[in-house]
Design a protein around this motif. Structure first.
Motif, short mmCIF file in Angstrom:
data_model
loop_
_atom_site.label_atom_id
_atom_site.label_comp_id
_atom_site.label_asym_id
_atom_site.label_seq_id
_atom_site.Cartn_x
_atom_site.Cartn_y
_atom_site.Cartn_z
N ILE A 45 -5.16 2.42 -3.76
CA ILE A 45 -3.99 3.07 -4.13
C ILE A 45 -4.07 3.86 -2.52
CG2 ILE A 45 -2.78 4.87 -4.92
CD1 ILE A 45 -3.87 3.98 -7.76
N TRP A 46 -5.03 4.65 -2.07
CA TRP A 46 -4.81 5.33 -0.74
C TRP A 46 -4.51 4.22 0.32
CZ3 TRP A 46 -7.34 4.80 3.72
CH2 TRP A 46 -7.09 5.73 4.76
N MET A 47 -4.93 3.08 0.30
CA MET A 47 -4.97 1.90 1.40
C MET A 47 -3.58 1.40 1.51
SD MET A 47 -8.60 0.16 0.84
CE MET A 47 -8.34 -0.75 2.16
N ASN A 48 -2.61 1.61 0.47
CA ASN A 48 -1.37 0.91 0.50
C ASN A 48 -0.24 1.84 1.38
OD1 ASN A 48 -2.23 -0.89 -1.23
ND2 ASN A 48 -1.43 0.16 -2.87
N PHE A 49 -0.63 1.74 2.73
CA PHE A 49 0.56 2.28 3.72
C PHE A 49 0.46 1.28 4.85
CE2 PHE A 49 -3.27 4.49 4.58
CZ PHE A 49 -3.43 4.74 6.03
N ALA A 50 1.54 1.34 5.55
CA ALA A 50 1.90 0.23 6.69
C ALA A 50 0.73 0.43 7.73
CB ALA A 50 3.33 0.42 7.07
N GLY A 51 0.74 1.53 7.92
CA GLY A 51 -0.13 1.69 9.00
C GLY A 51 -2.01 1.00 8.99
N LEU A 52 -2.27 1.24 7.82
CA LEU A 52 -3.74 0.63 7.54
C LEU A 52 -3.48 -1.11 7.11
CD1 LEU A 52 -6.85 2.09 5.94
CD2 LEU A 52 -5.79 0.05 4.85
N LEU A 53 -2.52 -1.26 6.66
CA LEU A 53 -2.25 -2.60 6.16
C LEU A 53 -2.16 -3.48 7.14
CD1 LEU A 53 -0.43 -2.24 2.76
CD2 LEU A 53 -2.80 -2.82 2.76
N GLY A 54 -1.44 -2.90 8.14
CA GLY A 54 -1.00 -3.67 9.38
C GLY A 54 -1.89 -3.68 10.69
N ARG B 90 -17.04 2.33 9.02
CA ARG B 90 -17.19 3.61 8.13
C ARG B 90 -15.95 3.60 7.26
NH1 ARG B 90 -18.22 7.93 13.48
NH2 ARG B 90 -20.41 7.56 13.28
N PHE B 91 -14.86 2.91 7.47
CA PHE B 91 -13.89 3.19 6.34
C PHE B 91 -14.13 2.16 5.07
CE2 PHE B 91 -10.50 4.42 9.30
CZ PHE B 91 -9.70 5.30 8.69
N MET B 92 -14.77 1.05 5.41
CA MET B 92 -15.08 0.11 4.37
C MET B 92 -16.49 0.53 3.65
SD MET B 92 -13.04 -2.03 3.78
CE MET B 92 -11.21 -2.17 4.43
N ARG B 93 -17.37 1.18 4.39
CA ARG B 93 -18.56 1.62 3.55
C ARG B 93 -18.20 2.63 2.60
NH1 ARG B 93 -22.42 5.58 4.75
NH2 ARG B 93 -24.58 5.27 4.20
N HIS B 94 -17.38 3.46 3.07
CA HIS B 94 -17.03 4.71 1.95
C HIS B 94 -16.06 3.89 0.77
CE1 HIS B 94 -15.83 8.55 0.45
NE2 HIS B 94 -14.49 8.34 0.47
N ILE B 95 -15.22 3.01 0.94
CA ILE B 95 -14.44 2.31 0.10
C ILE B 95 -15.14 1.53 -0.83
CG2 ILE B 95 -12.53 0.67 -0.13
CD1 ILE B 95 -11.12 1.82 2.27
N LEU B 96 -16.10 0.63 -0.35
CA LEU B 96 -16.71 -0.47 -1.15
C LEU B 96 -17.87 0.16 -1.76
CD1 LEU B 96 -16.55 -3.47 1.21
CD2 LEU B 96 -15.24 -2.87 -0.79
N GLY C 151 -9.29 -5.40 6.43
CA GLY C 151 -8.85 -4.55 5.67
C GLY C 151 -8.25 -5.15 4.38
N LEU C 152 -7.33 -4.70 3.56
CA LEU C 152 -6.84 -5.21 2.38
C LEU C 152 -5.98 -6.65 2.27
CD1 LEU C 152 -7.33 -4.21 -0.63
CD2 LEU C 152 -5.26 -3.06 -0.48
#
Length: 540
Positions: free
Chosen positions: A260-269, A281-287, A419-420
């Motif tokens: 849910i946190w990942m759903n913003f245009a900056g990260l998705l794009g 680092r992002f994906m290690r924390h998320i996964l 990313g997603l």
């Protein structure tokens, strides 16, 4: 507005967006067999969106295949057992910015605007119905029950070996997109130590097709704590299971959803544009640190049944068949089950994908390209493919296998790299555009020399005459006053059009042309301006 009216509106709006309409890719052949520009493997939401995006780029020499029967592409009618999507209902993406092609437009045409306003989240079967309409209204031809068996290079092309009804076909392709869903980067995760002594009639993975009517009156054990664990538990309870015990090794059920946190245009794009260390680092924390929890509705769905229970700190250490079903040992406790469902997710392991067998050793993984700092290692992330900016595979040894860049992996395996965007419905809006633009860019750049020669040979005049406007129009009028000449030209064009139309009806693919017979001039009767006279009477 009805569905029929909406479909007409979509097709009409697409005619407004068709410029430039020129189909521009260059033809390729292999041993006399025409090559497709793009072969799309997977006819679910990602494959359909990719095909439509390519059509909008005037890339039409494509094929879409799916190993499942029509209507069973993707997870929705096979193993997606949630009641609603966890995605917000107003999500868009595969519509490519065309409002009448969105899920909302389709839903309102089907059920009414008030129904849309009352609905909180889209029912998952409604989403699948929307995908069926999307495929039909756009005329996307998916070849169902066709499976990709393997891929190998051949010069500047790839060769895909397809299986259809027991017969194989070799298909040359310039690009291949693997839009193969959850297990497209590996396989379902099954604890081998637990299933070693069990027969297949005693267990299934949550991604298997399960006949839940057979579980009526049975004791069901589920291993896992994510959304699929609760979805399968709820389905079993509603099918009449006598008892369902959901077990997991964590002390408590996860509550925070990082997606849910990942759903913003900056990260998705633009996640794919970050340096390797930041993406890691992002994906290690998320996964690893924030496992995705079940939805609120899926928990309530299970808790409506008195015969449901969950058990934390219940790591299963053994499972063995017994006289009373399957006996499971978990932290000193013993459970007796008639059937077990492993809701344990998927392993990322490209070596498990048979279609990649001949080339998998040439594909770079994250562990081949990136060395994390001390204390930040991750075996999970290291197994993921290290993808380029358009989801393309990269070489394990630079320069050794450039052909791997012709394969694009648009699956969950793309998460550490992009990313997603290739992994979930909210990411399709940015991910599809990145993928399609990359495909179009590569096809164009590869043939830049051909386009340059085509430009040098271009001699179609835009300036038709150097006469004055009066002289040009006078000459045009003089030609128009020659009836026989004008009639012959008009007749020739009409007959040619009718001949082409008849040929298209006989040969829809447009592969056969008809020889036109020479047209003889036809003279029209000329009316006299004299007044008619009465006939004279002769004397008898």
């Amino acid at each position: 507005m009805s569905i029929t009216e909406l479909s007409r509106r979509v097709r009409r709006e697409l005619t407004y967006l068709g410029y430039p309409s020129r189909e521009w890719t260059c033809a390729r052949t292999l041993d006399g067999v025409p090559a497709v520009d793009v072969l799309i493997v997977g006819g679910g939401q990602s494959g359909l969106g990719t095909a439509f995006g390519l059509q909008r780029e005037q890339i039409t020499n494509i094929r879409i295949i799916d190993r499942n029967p029509r209507g069973r592409e993707g997870p929705w009618r096979r193993f997606a057992r949630m009641t609603t999507l966890r995605t917000p209902k107003d999500v868009d993406g595969i519509d490519f910015g065309i409002p009448s092609l969105t899920a909302r437009a389709w839903y309102e045409a089907q059920f009414g605007r008030d129904a849309w306003e009352r609905m909180q989240r889209l029912p998952q079967e409604v989403w699948r119905d929307y995908l069926d309409w999307y495929r039909d209204v756009l005329g996307l031809n998916v070849e169902n029950e066709v499976e990709l068996m393997s891929v190998e290079p051949s010069g500047d092309l790839l060769v895909a070996h397809l299986l259809r009804a027991g017969r194989t076909e070799r298909v040359p392709a310039r690009k291949i997109v693997l839009a193969t869903g959850f297990d497209g980067s590996g396989r379902p995760r099954l604890p081998q130590a637990l299933i070693a002594n069990l027969s297949k009639q005693h267990y299934a993975h949550s991604s298997d097709e399960i006949d839940f009517s057979r579980l009526r009156g049975k004791r069901i054990g589920i291993l896992g704590v994510g959304a699929s664990a609760f979805d399968n538990a709820g389905t079993a309870l509603e099918a009449g299971a006598a008892r369902v015990d959901l077990c997991f090794r964590r002390a408590a059920i996860p509550r925070v959803n990082p997606l849910i946190w990942m759903n913003f245009a900056g990260l998705l794009g633009y996640f794919g544009d970050l340096p390797d260390l930041e993406r890691w680092r992002f994906m290690r924390h998320i996964l690893e640190d924030l496992p995705v929890p079940p939805t609120q509705e899926s928990v309530w769905r299970c808790r409506r049944h008195a015969q449901f229970a969950w058990h934390g700190d219940s790591q299963w250490s053994a499972a063995r068949p017994g006289a009373d079903g399957v006996e499971v040992t978990a932290n000193g406790r013993t459970f007796q089950f008639d059937f077990i469902i492993f809701a344990t997710g998927f392993d990322t392991d490209l070596t498990a994908r048979p279609e990649l067998g001949p080339i998998v050793d040439h594909i770079a993984l994250w562990r081949d390209r990136f060395e994390p700092p001390a204390g930040e290692r991750s075996e999970l992330l290291g197994r993921h493919p290290y993808l380029g900016p358009a989801f393309e595979f990269t070489e394990r040894t630079p320069g050794a296998a450039p052909f791997v860049r012709r394969l694009h992996q648009f699956t969950f395996g793309a998460m550490p790299s992009q990313g997603l965007t290739g992994a979930a419905i909210p990411g399709l809006k940015r991910g599809l555009r990145r993928l399609v633009q990359g495909l179009a860019r590569d096809l164009f750049c590869e043939d830049a020399a051909h386009y340059y020669e085509d430009l040098r040979a271009y001699a179609q005049p835009e300036l038709e005459t150097l006469d004055t406007e009066f002289d040009w129009l006078t000459n045009l009028g003089t030609q128009a006053m020659q009836p026989n000449s004008l009639l012959q030209e008009f007749t020739r064009e009409i007959l040619a059009t009718l001949g082409d139309e008849a040929a298209r009806q006989d040969h829809p693919a447009g592969l056969m042309t008809r020889r036109r017979a020479p047209i003889k001039p036809v003279a029209l009767p000329v009316k006299s301006k004299k007044k008619p006279t009465k006939p004279r009477l002769r004397a008898k």
